[in-house]
Motif scaffolding. Structure first.
Motif, PDB file in Angstrom:
ATOM      1  N   LYS A  42      -8.548   9.517 -23.007  1.00  9.40           N
ATOM      2  CA  LYS A  42      -9.460   8.672 -22.245  1.00  9.40           C
ATOM      3  C   LYS A  42      -9.325   7.277 -22.816  1.00  9.40           C
ATOM      4  O   LYS A  42      -9.549   7.051 -24.011  1.00  9.40           O
ATOM      5  CB  LYS A  42     -10.890   9.185 -22.397  1.00  9.40           C
ATOM      6  N   VAL A  43      -8.920   6.321 -21.984  1.00 13.30           N
ATOM      7  CA  VAL A  43      -8.733   4.937 -22.430  1.00 13.30           C
ATOM      8  C   VAL A  43     -10.046   4.187 -22.273  1.00 13.30           C
ATOM      9  O   VAL A  43     -10.673   4.212 -21.219  1.00 13.30           O
ATOM     10  CB  VAL A  43      -7.619   4.241 -21.622  1.00 13.30           C
ATOM     11  N   GLU A  45     -11.253   0.950 -21.696  1.00 18.32           N
ATOM     12  CA  GLU A  45     -10.628  -0.270 -21.159  1.00 18.32           C
ATOM     13  C   GLU A  45     -11.069  -1.540 -21.884  1.00 18.32           C
ATOM     14  O   GLU A  45     -10.269  -2.446 -22.084  1.00 18.32           O
ATOM     15  CB  GLU A  45     -10.906  -0.396 -19.660  1.00 18.32           C
ATOM     16  N   CYS A  48      -8.926  -1.857 -25.047  1.00 18.09           N
ATOM     17  CA  CYS A  48      -7.471  -1.922 -24.887  1.00 18.09           C
ATOM     18  C   CYS A  48      -6.996  -3.367 -24.818  1.00 18.09           C
ATOM     19  O   CYS A  48      -7.538  -4.168 -24.063  1.00 18.09           O
ATOM     20  CB  CYS A  48      -7.044  -1.171 -23.630  1.00 18.09           C
ATOM     21  N   CYS A  54       1.147   2.651 -26.968  1.00 18.72           N
ATOM     22  CA  CYS A  54       0.897   4.024 -26.526  1.00 18.72           C
ATOM     23  C   CYS A  54       1.957   4.494 -25.528  1.00 18.72           C
ATOM     24  O   CYS A  54       2.438   5.624 -25.598  1.00 18.72           O
ATOM     25  CB  CYS A  54      -0.498   4.155 -25.919  1.00 18.72           C
ATOM     26  N   ILE A  63       2.240   7.687 -19.856  1.00 21.02           N
ATOM     27  CA  ILE A  63       1.478   6.436 -19.840  1.00 21.02           C
ATOM     28  C   ILE A  63       2.373   5.382 -19.193  1.00 21.02           C
ATOM     29  O   ILE A  63       3.199   4.755 -19.855  1.00 21.02           O
ATOM     30  CB  ILE A  63       1.040   6.015 -21.254  1.00 21.02           C
ATOM     31  N   ARG A  70      -0.421  -1.486 -19.070  1.00 14.78           N
ATOM     32  CA  ARG A  70      -0.584  -0.036 -19.029  1.00 14.78           C
ATOM     33  C   ARG A  70      -1.497   0.292 -17.853  1.00 14.78           C
ATOM     34  O   ARG A  70      -2.491  -0.367 -17.612  1.00 14.78           O
ATOM     35  CB  ARG A  70      -1.242   0.445 -20.342  1.00 14.78           C
ATOM     36  N   CYS A  84      -0.746   9.073 -28.680  1.00 19.26           N
ATOM     37  CA  CYS A  84      -1.272   7.784 -28.221  1.00 19.26           C
ATOM     38  C   CYS A  84      -2.527   7.392 -29.001  1.00 19.26           C
ATOM     39  O   CYS A  84      -2.722   6.220 -29.326  1.00 19.26           O
ATOM     40  CB  CYS A  84      -1.551   7.816 -26.726  1.00 19.26           C
ATOM     41  N   CYS A  88      -2.574   3.903 -31.417  1.00 19.28           N
ATOM     42  CA  CYS A  88      -3.353   2.763 -30.911  1.00 19.28           C
ATOM     43  C   CYS A  88      -4.044   2.034 -32.060  1.00 19.28           C
ATOM     44  O   CYS A  88      -4.939   2.576 -32.707  1.00 19.28           O
ATOM     45  CB  CYS A  88      -4.391   3.229 -29.898  1.00 19.28           C
ATOM     46  N   ALA A  92      -8.587   2.357 -28.921  1.00 20.22           N
ATOM     47  CA  ALA A  92      -8.960   2.303 -27.515  1.00 20.22           C
ATOM     48  C   ALA A  92      -8.699   3.602 -26.752  1.00 20.22           C
ATOM     49  O   ALA A  92      -8.975   3.691 -25.563  1.00 20.22           O
ATOM     50  CB  ALA A  92      -8.219   1.168 -26.821  1.00 20.22           C
ATOM     51  N   ILE A  93      -8.173   4.613 -27.444  1.00 23.13           N
ATOM     52  CA  ILE A  93      -7.890   5.885 -26.775  1.00 23.13           C
ATOM     53  C   ILE A  93      -8.551   7.003 -27.570  1.00 23.13           C
ATOM     54  O   ILE A  93      -8.409   7.106 -28.782  1.00 23.13           O
ATOM     55  CB  ILE A  93      -6.365   6.146 -26.672  1.00 23.13           C
TER      56      ILE A  93
END
Length: 99
Positions: A42-43, A45, A48, A54, A63, A70, A84, A88, A92-93
Motif C-alpha cells: 500500500k503506497v 502517496e 512518496c 521501488c 510497479i 510510479r 519495495c 523505500c 512510503a510503502i
C-alpha cells in the motif's frame, strides 16, 4: 518447446513437456500470480517522493512507471515479497492484508 497457449487446455500426454516446463520467455504477463499471497503493498502517496527505487527493485515488475512517475501497483502480478517496502527510503510503502 512448450506452447504457452495450451496451458488452459487439457493436452494429450504426448504434448506435455519434460517436467512440465515452459521454455518460452516473456510469459509472466500472461499469468495473474498476485493471488499467491495474503499481503500487498500500500503506497502512502503523501510520503512518496517518486524516487522510483521501488519499481527498479520489484522482481515481478509489478510497479509500473509512466511519464517518469510510479503509478498504481499491479496487484495482479505482485506476489507480496516486500522488497519495495525494504528499499523505500521514505517509508512510503507498507504491506497490508488482502481484503
Amino acid at each position: 518447446m512448450a506452447d504457452i497457449k495450451k496451458l488452459s487446455k487439457k493436452p494429450a500426454w504426448h504434448e506435455l513437456t519434460t517436467a512440465m516446463t515452459i521454455d518460452e520467455g516473456g510469459t509472466s504477463k500472461l499469468f495473474n500470480t498476485g493471488e499467491w499471497t495474503s499481503v500487498k503493498p500500500k503506497v502512502i502517496e503523501e510520503e512518496c517522493r517518486q524516487c522510483l527505487l521501488c519499481a527498479q527493485a520489484c522482481p515481478d515488475s509489478a510497479i509500473p512507471i509512466a511519464h517518469n512517475h510510479r503509478v498504481a501497483v499491479d496487484i495482479n502480478h505482485c506476489k507480496g515479497c516486500g522488497v519495495c517496502v525494504k528499499i523505500c527510503p521514505f517509508g512510503a510503502i507498507k504491506m497490508e492484508g488482502v481484503k
